[in-house]
Write a protein that holds these residues in place. Structure first.
Motif, PDB file in Angstrom:
ATOM      1  N   UNK A  96       0.821  -1.206   0.000  1.00 56.07           N
ATOM      2  CA  UNK A  96       0.000   0.000   0.000  1.00 56.07           C
ATOM      3  C   UNK A  96       0.852   1.250   0.000  1.00 56.07           C
ATOM      4  N   UNK A 101       1.728  12.114   0.482  1.00 54.82           N
ATOM      5  CA  UNK A 101       3.067  12.552   0.869  1.00 54.82           C
ATOM      6  C   UNK A 101       3.658  13.310  -0.314  1.00 54.82           C
ATOM      7  N   UNK A 105       8.135  10.943  -2.322  1.00 57.31           N
ATOM      8  CA  UNK A 105       7.759   9.730  -1.596  1.00 57.31           C
ATOM      9  C   UNK A 105       6.960   8.791  -2.475  1.00 57.31           C
ATOM     10  N   UNK A 108       9.202   7.076  -4.917  1.00 58.25           N
ATOM     11  CA  UNK A 108      10.004   6.081  -4.213  1.00 58.25           C
ATOM     12  C   UNK A 108       9.192   4.808  -4.006  1.00 58.25           C
ATOM     13  N   UNK A 109       7.957   5.008  -3.636  1.00 63.85           N
ATOM     14  CA  UNK A 109       7.071   3.859  -3.443  1.00 63.85           C
ATOM     15  C   UNK A 109       6.900   3.083  -4.744  1.00 63.85           C
ATOM     16  N   UNK A 111       8.809   2.993  -7.263  1.00 61.88           N
ATOM     17  CA  UNK A 111      10.053   2.325  -7.615  1.00 61.88           C
ATOM     18  C   UNK A 111      10.232   1.040  -6.815  1.00 61.88           C
ATOM     19  N   UNK A 112       9.856   1.096  -5.553  1.00 64.64           N
ATOM     20  CA  UNK A 112      10.021  -0.109  -4.745  1.00 64.64           C
ATOM     21  C   UNK A 112       9.036  -1.189  -5.193  1.00 64.64           C
TER      22      UNK A 112
ATOM     23  N   UNK B  88       9.490   3.449   4.532  1.00 64.17           N
ATOM     24  CA  UNK B  88       9.866   3.671   3.142  1.00 64.17           C
ATOM     25  C   UNK B  88      11.146   4.498   3.081  1.00 64.17           C
ATOM     26  N   UNK B  93       9.732  -1.809   2.787  1.00 65.69           N
ATOM     27  CA  UNK B  93       8.381  -1.827   2.255  1.00 65.69           C
ATOM     28  C   UNK B  93       7.464  -2.446   3.307  1.00 65.69           C
ATOM     29  N   UNK B  96       0.552  -4.339   4.889  1.00 62.61           N
ATOM     30  CA  UNK B  96      -0.457  -3.910   5.845  1.00 62.61           C
ATOM     31  C   UNK B  96      -1.566  -4.935   5.982  1.00 62.61           C
TER      32      UNK B  96
END
Lengths: 338, 338
Positions: A96, A101, A105, A108-109, A111-112, B88, B93, B96
DNA sequence: CTGTTAGCGCCTTCAG
DNA sequence: CTGAAGGCGCTAACAG
């Protein structure tokens, strides 16, 4: 405390490693006896598969990403709980993320998510598409866009878009309002005038309300702040307020309360988005529901089928129409007789 | 659309695979020239590391689990957004899960965390510990328990517990209430009498309020429903209500409004948990805040250090004290002069 | 029916 | 300073 591997199970059961794999995956032909022995050993040692190892071979991680504008908004919190539950039931784990943000952010999310080799993602995009989001979409992963359309992300129909059609809900709301004797209806647009969704709601209001009570009586107020819009509408003798954006409705409820206007009596209101507080408020607030549950369900089902299709190695041929879920009007106590 | 691997990068840069690995991880001695060439190739091909492959070798997945009682509760939604953001930023990661669903669903989630080989987890447990939760805790993974203690999970101090100390907030609230001239104070416990947290809040109230206004004037009402508790307290001429559980306060607000009592004038209220709606309500509601932000930050920091410690192969020697974050009283408009 | 061989993408020795 | 070999846990293909 190292994890038990398939190798440990094989040793315990006195068979080879692949045999264990066969048994656990119901592949190949294994004698009932061996089979039982392996199963017993696995249970005895409490074997838990290593999904990283599995995904290395299968090129499927059984993981999906979910990006929403803001987890702290109960509308999206509900959507998330819905989506994660469904995916979990189908054996998928959800990652999730919230774009509320910084854009940084969010990227970055995303990308992860790529790093995690997710099998697909559900996106509820917000505002303009960031660089990271565009790259993400370009990756060709199975994707579903929910609730909002972002034209920057349009991809010739490759990506299914599921959103709500505001017309049925607005129509029903206005009919109800009219039947209660109201003849001047205001629509509060509020500050977030950029969203295509909100613009569409306003557009539909103008059409429908205009034809029902006559254009001069269907008044749109789209100011810098919701409050000034509300005051403006009040001064123009509007008796029913329709809110395209639920936070604006909350603000209005406070304001009406503050100045001593009773909702459902002195003034009637209807808001978009059936968030829990509207049902609990007193008087309870009539809403135009987006049927988020349906939307979530469709979204999950669509993504699941896209991912399966890809697993089977099929090219994604078809292009998708924009699936629109009709909004419905839920009548409660906030619309009174004029 | 297969992913670019380290091998592709090596080929493009005209070096061997390990060299690329060295460069990307800043290991070993690599000449500046090769280094640059590799970096360029990686960027050119848009190389994205495969975390599954990495975790297979490193036995660290850079993934953590987060279990809350209910995502749809804005208190937890906020906690989640806080926690995921922090993790993050540290390169982790989050997975949830919500236990509000069936116990079955919760256990399935926990099992999938194990399958994912998470590096650690933050738990906000609820009620009694399910079988899956107990097994999960027994796994020996780095764990932090937030906000609630569950005695079934006590593990001789191996697991850090971070929760809120209700005393400071309650004390400040009662002082304020008293200084405004109130002398009969009620505490509404509501229906969820099982939670140790709620019981402690009640306990502290009895002590503090008892010594401030005298025991007979500090009245606890703990009925089957919040509403009956409220009515009971009203009939006993209580002028200030303190709510240990925020949903009860919301119910009270509706009820007082319904029967025409003005909050902050006819009746004063204070609630636990600083959820957004209390600040936005009119009048705004004075609260005893759990400082969830602090709690979340501490929780994340603690888990991070536990995980690092384990990565370095250290045995977890120390046992943890229960870290208690003081609650604070936030004075707003709902406490009036008597 | 079961075991052997090989390889997914990456990193860690250890030679060269 | 760089390449070759081996292995993390698992499974697909083929031998036996």
């Amino acid at each position: 405390m190292n994890y038990v591997t398939i190798k440990d199970v094989a040793q315990e059961a006195g068979v080879s490693v692949p045999t264990v794999s066969q048994v656990l995956n119901n592949r190949g032909r294994i004698s009932a006896a061996t089979r039982q022995r392996v199963l017993d050993s696995a249970k005895k040692l409490d074997y838990i598969p290593n999904s990283a190892a599995i995904s290395m071979r299968s090129s499927s991680t059984k993981t999906v990403g979910v990006l929403v504008p803001d987890i702290n908004n109960s509308y999206f919190a509900y959507l998330i709980s819905l989506i994660t539950r469904e995916f979990l039931a189908s054996g998928y784990v959800c990652l999730i993320g919230s774009s509320s943000e910084s854009l940084e952010g969010q990227d970055k999310f995303l990308h992860s998510l790529l790093t995690q080799r997710i099998d697909g993602a559900i996106l509820v995009p917000q505002g303009t598409a960031s660089h990271g989001l565009q790259k993400f979409v370009a990756s060709g992963l199975p994707l579903v866009i929910l609730d909002r359309k972002v034209k920057e992300l349009a991809d010739g129909g490759r990506i299914p878009i599921i959103d709500a059609d505001p017309r049925p809900g607005i129509t029903a709301a206005i009919e109800k309002v009219k039947s209660q004797g109201h003849s001047r209806i205001g629509f509060v647009h509020g500050p977030t005038s950029k969203s295509p969704n909100l613009l569409e709601r306003q557009q539909v209001f103008i059409e429908v309300a205009g034809s029902q009570v006559g254009s001069p009586n269907a008044i749109v107020a789209s100011h810098v702040s919701a409050l000034s819009a509300i005051k403006d509408l009040l001064s123009r003798h509007v008796t029913t307020f329709i809110f395209g954006y639920s936070p604006d409705a909350l603000e209005a409820i406070r304001y009406f309360h503050h100045i001593g206007l009773n909702i459902g009596e002195d003034v009637s209101i209807v808001s978009f988005d059936d968030i829990p507080i509207f049902e609990l408020a007193s008087p309870s607030i009539s809403v135009i529901s987006q049927q988020q549950k349906l939307m979530g369900n469709y979204g999950v089902a669509t993504l699941l089928s896209l991912m399966e299709q890809r697993l089977r190695g099929e090219q994604q041929g078809e292009s998708f129409d924009n699936l629109r879920i009709p909004t419905v009007f839920i009548d409660r106590e906030s619309v009174g007789i004029r």
